[in-house]
Scaffold this motif. Structure first.
Motif, PDB file in Angstrom:
ATOM      1  N   ALA A   1      28.802  53.788   6.382  1.00 42.75           N
ATOM      2  CA  ALA A   1      29.304  52.533   6.948  1.00 42.75           C
ATOM      3  C   ALA A   1      29.904  51.654   5.855  1.00 42.75           C
ATOM      4  CB  ALA A   1      28.180  51.790   7.676  1.00 42.75           C
ATOM      5  N   GLU A   2      29.296  51.666   4.678  1.00 42.63           N
ATOM      6  CA  GLU A   2      29.843  50.903   3.550  1.00 42.63           C
ATOM      7  C   GLU A   2      31.192  51.469   3.109  1.00 42.63           C
ATOM      8  OE1 GLU A   2      26.855  50.759   0.477  1.00 42.63           O
ATOM      9  OE2 GLU A   2      25.443  49.700   1.796  1.00 42.63           O
TER      10      GLU A   2
ATOM     11  N   ALA B   1      34.694  49.407   3.032  1.00 45.15           N
ATOM     12  CA  ALA B   1      35.485  49.326   1.802  1.00 45.15           C
ATOM     13  C   ALA B   1      36.909  49.847   2.011  1.00 45.15           C
ATOM     14  CB  ALA B   1      34.796  50.112   0.687  1.00 45.15           C
ATOM     15  N   ALA B   2      37.060  50.836   2.894  1.00 44.32           N
ATOM     16  CA  ALA B   2      38.380  51.408   3.172  1.00 44.32           C
ATOM     17  C   ALA B   2      39.139  50.619   4.236  1.00 44.32           C
ATOM     18  CB  ALA B   2      38.234  52.864   3.609  1.00 44.32           C
ATOM     19  N   GLY B   3      38.480  49.636   4.844  1.00 45.63           N
ATOM     20  CA  GLY B   3      39.128  48.865   5.902  1.00 45.63           C
ATOM     21  C   GLY B   3      39.267  49.631   7.199  1.00 45.63           C
ATOM     22  N   LEU B   4      38.378  50.592   7.412  1.00 43.48           N
ATOM     23  CA  LEU B   4      38.398  51.407   8.636  1.00 43.48           C
ATOM     24  C   LEU B   4      37.176  51.054   9.471  1.00 43.48           C
ATOM     25  CD1 LEU B   4      39.238  54.851   6.995  1.00 43.48           C
ATOM     26  CD2 LEU B   4      40.835  53.321   8.164  1.00 43.48           C
TER      27      LEU B   4
ATOM     28  N   ARG C   1      41.471  57.820   1.746  1.00 39.59           N
ATOM     29  CA  ARG C   1      41.108  56.398   1.791  1.00 39.59           C
ATOM     30  C   ARG C   1      39.604  56.225   1.590  1.00 39.59           C
ATOM     31  NH1 ARG C   1      43.837  53.658   6.953  1.00 39.59           N
ATOM     32  NH2 ARG C   1      42.881  51.800   6.051  1.00 39.59           N
ATOM     33  N   LEU C   2      38.826  57.158   2.116  1.00 41.95           N
ATOM     34  CA  LEU C   2      37.366  57.066   2.024  1.00 41.95           C
ATOM     35  C   LEU C   2      36.819  57.566   0.683  1.00 41.95           C
ATOM     36  CD1 LEU C   2      36.613  58.279   5.632  1.00 41.95           C
ATOM     37  CD2 LEU C   2      36.064  56.009   4.738  1.00 41.95           C
TER      38      LEU C   2
END
Length: 133
Positions: free
Chosen positions: A80-81, A85-88, A122-123
């Motif tokens: 979840a973090e 952080a990736a804005g997803l 992104r992740l």
């Protein structure tokens, strides 16, 4: 696949390609197994890869050749973090995030077999090698 790989992480499409015995993926697995790489898949990716058309015997065969990792509370919170952080957000990225979290905590070098290079990059950032299936 050049260079030593310590860990190979499969997302649901990576697992599906293994079940389907995709030739490119089968060749990669021969190399991974020959070099002693640890091949892992998250328990939640099994759910995503399972559907009415999946050959159950082939699924069992594929799973017998990988390590199935649980998605623990700690792993879910870390995933979840990563999403934040990736804005997803949302269910469409949830399993990608658990795959990324698992890859990031495994001994490296790590390769992730995925159909979603963009979201996984992104992740994971540049710490994980992504290979498209």
């Amino acid at each position: 696949m050049s260079g030593h790989v310590e860990t190979v992480v499969l997302d649901s499409e990576g697992l599906s390609a293994r079940i389907a015995q995709d030739r490119k993926v089968a060749a990669m697995f021969q190399v991974f197994h020959a070099t002693g790489a640890d091949v892992v898949v998250g328990a939640d990716a099994i759910v995503e890869a399972s559907h009415a058309r999946v050959n159950t015997a082939r699924l069992r065969w594929a799973l017998s050749r990988v390590r199935v990792e649980p998605v623990t509370e700690q792993a879910a919170k870390a995933a979840a973090e990563l999403l934040e952080a990736a804005g997803l957000h949302g269910h469409e990225y949830a399993i990608d995030a658990t795959v990324a979290e698992m890859a990031l905590r495994r001994p490296g070098p790590v390769v992730v077999l995925t159909s979603d290079i963009d979201d996984m990059s992104r992740l994971c950032g540049d710490r994980i090698r992504l290979v498209g299936v």
